[in-house]
Design a protein around this motif. Structure first.
Motif, mmCIF file in Angstrom:
data_model
loop_
_atom_site.group_PDB
_atom_site.id
_atom_site.type_symbol
_atom_site.label_atom_id
_atom_site.label_comp_id
_atom_site.label_asym_id
_atom_site.label_seq_id
_atom_site.Cartn_x
_atom_site.Cartn_y
_atom_site.Cartn_z
ATOM 1 N N GLN A 155 28.346 55.760 16.752
ATOM 2 C CA GLN A 155 29.788 55.411 16.209
ATOM 3 C C GLN A 155 30.813 56.756 16.483
ATOM 4 O OE1 GLN A 155 27.559 56.233 11.904
ATOM 5 N NE2 GLN A 155 29.375 55.408 11.692
ATOM 6 N N GLU A 203 43.046 51.619 14.250
ATOM 7 C CA GLU A 203 42.079 51.692 13.714
ATOM 8 C C GLU A 203 41.597 52.392 12.361
ATOM 9 O OE1 GLU A 203 38.256 55.636 12.700
ATOM 10 O OE2 GLU A 203 40.633 55.987 13.634
ATOM 11 N N ASP A 245 38.442 53.140 8.980
ATOM 12 C CA ASP A 245 37.162 53.579 8.873
ATOM 13 C C ASP A 245 36.098 53.894 9.936
ATOM 14 O OD1 ASP A 245 38.323 54.202 6.478
ATOM 15 O OD2 ASP A 245 37.292 52.351 5.273
ATOM 16 N N THR A 267 36.078 51.505 12.784
ATOM 17 C CA THR A 267 35.877 51.035 13.509
ATOM 18 C C THR A 267 37.677 50.062 14.470
ATOM 19 O OG1 THR A 267 34.817 49.894 12.260
ATOM 20 C CG2 THR A 267 35.512 48.135 13.246
ATOM 21 N N ASN A 268 37.576 49.881 15.796
ATOM 22 C CA ASN A 268 38.525 49.991 16.127
ATOM 23 C C ASN A 268 38.973 48.612 15.780
ATOM 24 O OD1 ASN A 268 38.877 51.875 17.119
ATOM 25 N ND2 ASN A 268 37.713 51.036 18.663
ATOM 26 N N VAL A 269 40.516 48.383 15.665
ATOM 27 C CA VAL A 269 40.978 47.319 15.336
ATOM 28 C C VAL A 269 42.080 46.898 15.884
ATOM 29 C CG1 VAL A 269 40.951 48.023 12.204
ATOM 30 C CG2 VAL A 269 42.938 47.834 13.564
ATOM 31 N N ARG A 327 39.569 43.832 12.400
ATOM 32 C CA ARG A 327 38.678 44.573 13.337
ATOM 33 C C ARG A 327 38.560 43.545 14.288
ATOM 34 N NH1 ARG A 327 33.103 45.987 10.938
ATOM 35 N NH2 ARG A 327 33.789 46.498 8.923
ATOM 36 N N ILE A 369 33.903 41.563 17.426
ATOM 37 C CA ILE A 369 32.746 41.413 17.257
ATOM 38 C C ILE A 369 31.900 40.788 15.987
ATOM 39 C CG2 ILE A 369 30.933 43.132 16.378
ATOM 40 C CD1 ILE A 369 32.657 45.304 16.354
#
Length: 408
Positions: free
Chosen positions: A122, A242, A244, A246-248, A325, A328
């Motif tokens: 993380q 980003e 929370d 997570t990269n977006v 996101r 993934i």
């Protein structure tokens, strides 16, 4: 980028400027003190003696070792405490998740507890807060950042350090131990500073400093107990990268609606004329009269004065639904109802209690953790049978929208 950030921190420490960060190994003392972040003085519960608490920082794949020391003495407030690391999965380390009576007993005064864990893969923006009763509303909350030395989006910004963390908080003039059935907050604090309606106009607002020509990765953290905020900076667009942890895919917006516990990273290009610009954090149903819900974005070289900027119309705003996101592979279909299991949660208020699907929370007479430690129950006896069927499936929970006006 990571080496540059480390050098900036070292130079700041040498120069005495202090960026108020600790970790990944540190002592964190929880104590009481009277503070007046909006001009009203009250007793608070503080991590490291400040509100918000010090930024806790680490590196992707690194070990955290935070020794939390309970030095609370104010008997008008809760004396037990714990820390929850919001957004971290705690895989194989749920005993340091901080949930009192579930994964740990509260830390009692004059004792300590070592939170020793690895966040594994993380990285991103998180936060920490008390998980003992309503204690975090009394002040025990702060930001936690896990930096990625190989951040795939590092080429989009020049600056990412403690000075680019922005916390949004609701603040209460009464103690959590004396709160009404449906609490209402008194002020909005941006980086621990703000004003309340009818309060003194001598209270300083938070200043966020930038240098013209640089690109800043701001980490926006809602450490709110209740309200959501619509966040914007006059004259500037925000590029979200980003959400929370997570990269977006980069998304350019004019404002961000951020709810309690959510985090966004956005890139701000300091490409406007050298001046002061209002930073706005607007909760539902409020405005800016008396300079409430405001902070200041100040370019180097601008005078020490309040901005005169006017909020332009919002052309594109962001909520948790608008950022995608980075690709993934995940199970399920990215459409409404496309999850493997769809669950509707109907939230309502019955008297002074909240209900979910017409059921109110009924706390056990004996905490779950003590039931297990005493031998009265096995841990497996307390796990719903259907949980084992949910691995490798996506679940969608349906909530009424807008939910937050219902919650106050």
């Amino acid at each position: 980028m990571y080496q540059l950030r480390s050098l900036v921190l070292l130079l700041a420490a040498i120069s005495g400027r202090g960026l108020a960060a600790i970790g990944p190994s540190a002592d964190l003392t929880i104590s009481n003190s009277n503070i007046s972040p909006d001009g009203f003085t009250r007793s608070a519960v503080l991590a490291g003696g400040t509100f918000p608490g010090p930024v806790i920082q680490g590196t992707k794949g690194g070990q955290f070792s935070i020794n939390v020391i309970n030095s609370l003495t104010d008997t008008s407030l809760d004396l037990g405490t714990s820390i929850h690391w919001h957004g971290l999965f705690q895989q194989h380390t749920n005993y340091v998740d901080g949930a009192v009576s579930v994964t740990q007993c509260p830390i009692v005064p004059n004792n300590s507890f070592l939170y020793d864990f690895n966040a594994n893969n993380q990285a991103g923006t998180y936060w920490y807060h008390s998980h003992y009763r309503n204690q975090y509303c009394d002040g025990l909350r702060g930001a936690l950042v896990i930096y990625d030395p190989d951040d795939p989006q590092a080429g989009l910004y020049d600056v990412d350090d403690e000075s680019t963390i922005i916390t949004l908080a609701d603040w209460y003039h009464y103690l959590s131990t004396n709160a009404p059935a449906v609490p209402a907050f008194n002020s909005t604090l941006i980086n621990g500073k703000g004003r309340y309606p009818g309060g003194p106009d001598s209270v300083d607002l938070a200043i966020i400093n930038v240098t013209a020509g640089k690109r800043y990765r701001f980490r926006l953290v809602s450490i709110s107990c209740d309200p959501n905020f619509t966040f914007s900076i006059d004259g500037h667009q925000l590029t979200i990268i980003e959400v929370d942890g997570t990269n977006v895919q980069p998304l350019v917006v004019d404002s961000i609606q951020i709810f309690a516990a959510q985090r966004y990273s956005f890139v701000l290009n300091a490409n406007q004329p050298v001046d002061n610009y209002w930073v706005r954090s607007l909760p539902p149903g409020q405005g800016y009269t008396g300079l409430i819900n405001l902070a200041v974005l100040r370019y180097d070289g601008a005078p020490s004065a309040n901005p005169t900027t006017i909020q332009p119309p919002t052309f594109r705003s962001a909520s948790c639904h608008s950022s995608r996101r980075i690709c993934i592979p995940v199970p399920g279909n990215p459409t409404p109802g496309g999850a493997d299991i769809n669950i509707n949660l109907a939230i309502a208020i019955s008297g002074a209690q909240f209900t979910v699907n017409d059921v109110a929370f009924d706390p056990p007479s004996v905490p779950v953790l003590l039931q297990i430690l005493s031998g009265a129950k096995n841990a497996s006896d307390l796990v719903p049978a259907e949980v084992s069927t949910l691995w490798n499936q996506t679940r969608a929970w349906s909530l009424p929208y807008p939910l937050w006006p219902l919650l106050g």
